[in-house]
Design a protein around this motif. Structure first.
Motif, PDB file in Angstrom:
ATOM      1  N   ILE A   1       0.855  -1.193   0.000  1.00 16.66           N
ATOM      2  CA  ILE A   1       0.000   0.000   0.000  1.00 16.66           C
ATOM      3  C   ILE A   1       0.888   1.239   0.000  1.00 16.66           C
ATOM      4  O   ILE A   1       1.845   1.339   0.766  1.00 16.66           O
ATOM      5  CB  ILE A   1      -0.926   0.017   1.234  1.00 16.66           C
ATOM      6  N   LYS A   2       0.563   2.201  -0.897  1.00 19.83           N
ATOM      7  CA  LYS A   2       1.279   3.468  -0.947  1.00 19.83           C
ATOM      8  C   LYS A   2       0.276   4.556  -1.292  1.00 19.83           C
ATOM      9  O   LYS A   2      -0.453   4.442  -2.275  1.00 19.83           O
ATOM     10  CB  LYS A   2       2.392   3.422  -1.993  1.00 19.83           C
ATOM     11  N   ASP A   3       0.252   5.581  -0.476  1.00 20.65           N
ATOM     12  CA  ASP A   3      -0.663   6.711  -0.700  1.00 20.65           C
ATOM     13  C   ASP A   3      -2.101   6.242  -0.897  1.00 20.65           C
ATOM     14  O   ASP A   3      -2.784   6.614  -1.843  1.00 20.65           O
ATOM     15  CB  ASP A   3      -0.228   7.539  -1.911  1.00 20.65           C
ATOM     16  N   ASP A   4      -2.582   5.422   0.014  1.00 22.72           N
ATOM     17  CA  ASP A   4      -3.953   4.898  -0.025  1.00 22.72           C
ATOM     18  C   ASP A   4      -4.280   4.128  -1.301  1.00 22.72           C
ATOM     19  O   ASP A   4      -5.431   4.035  -1.718  1.00 22.72           O
ATOM     20  CB  ASP A   4      -4.984   6.013   0.179  1.00 22.72           C
ATOM     21  N   LYS A   5      -3.265   3.591  -1.959  1.00 20.42           N
ATOM     22  CA  LYS A   5      -3.471   2.779  -3.158  1.00 20.42           C
ATOM     23  C   LYS A   5      -2.887   1.398  -2.901  1.00 20.42           C
ATOM     24  O   LYS A   5      -1.844   1.254  -2.285  1.00 20.42           O
ATOM     25  CB  LYS A   5      -2.810   3.401  -4.377  1.00 20.42           C
ATOM     26  N   LEU A   6      -3.579   0.389  -3.417  1.00 26.28           N
ATOM     27  CA  LEU A   6      -3.159  -0.998  -3.279  1.00 26.28           C
ATOM     28  C   LEU A   6      -2.537  -1.473  -4.580  1.00 26.28           C
ATOM     29  O   LEU A   6      -3.132  -1.311  -5.655  1.00 26.28           O
ATOM     30  CB  LEU A   6      -4.366  -1.887  -2.927  1.00 26.28           C
TER      31      LEU A   6
END
Length: 169
Positions: free
Chosen positions: A160-165
């Protein structure tokens, strides 16, 4: 990075720390079937007290470690019937019915039994292998090849990075 054990109440070991085997967990397999104790709607792993008289002390049992302070052993039998109050069940069918730590340890025992069966003979020269006392490995006395168990833990990872999967194909 912190590495933690997947087990909460299990301590792996090669040799028992003491000779107190009065009561021990018995992970008994017949092919892919695990022996379980059926009490009402509760399933559990039998102890040596439950299998006393049915399993002989001379059967080829191997030490797993300690579970809840009691020694745990695994072995494979060729049995058609289980003793009264006990039954053979497919290991996969027990997922969610056994305690998580117990199920994980049963899976480990199953993989070790399969490794033991599949490495009875050297894959290079065909000579019978010998289990070593120093570590969990089989060694060919002729060509000196080593065969370690291939335990297959399963994990699920989410990146997960910056609310992205991250999804990968």
């Amino acid at each position: 990075m912190v590495v933690t054990s997947i087990y909460k109440r299990y301590e792996p070991a090669k040799e028992p720390q003491n000779n107190n085997n009065a009561k021990a967990w018995m992970f008994v397999f017949n092919a892919d079937q695990l022996l379980v104790k059926e009490a009402a709607e509760n399933l559990s792993i039998p102890t040596s007290k439950d299998t006393d008289g049915w399993l002989s002390q001379s059967q080829n049992r191997r030490y797993l470690g300690e579970l809840e302070g009691m020694p745990a052993y695994y072995l494979e039998v060729d049995a058609t019937d289980a003793p009264p109050g006990l039954a053979f069940r497919n290991l996969r069918s027990l997922l969610g019915l056994l305690d998580e730590d117990i199920f994980l340890l049963a899976g480990r025992a199953s993989q070790l039994i399969n490794w033991n069966r599949m490495t009875s003979f050297c894959g290079k020269c065909g000579t019978p292998t010998a289990l070593q006392q120093s570590e969990l490995v089989k060694k060919c006395p002729r060509c000196k090849a080593l065969f370690y168990p291939r335990l297959s833990p399963a994990i699920i990872v989410a990146v997960i990075k910056d609310d992205k999967l991250l999804l990968a194909h």
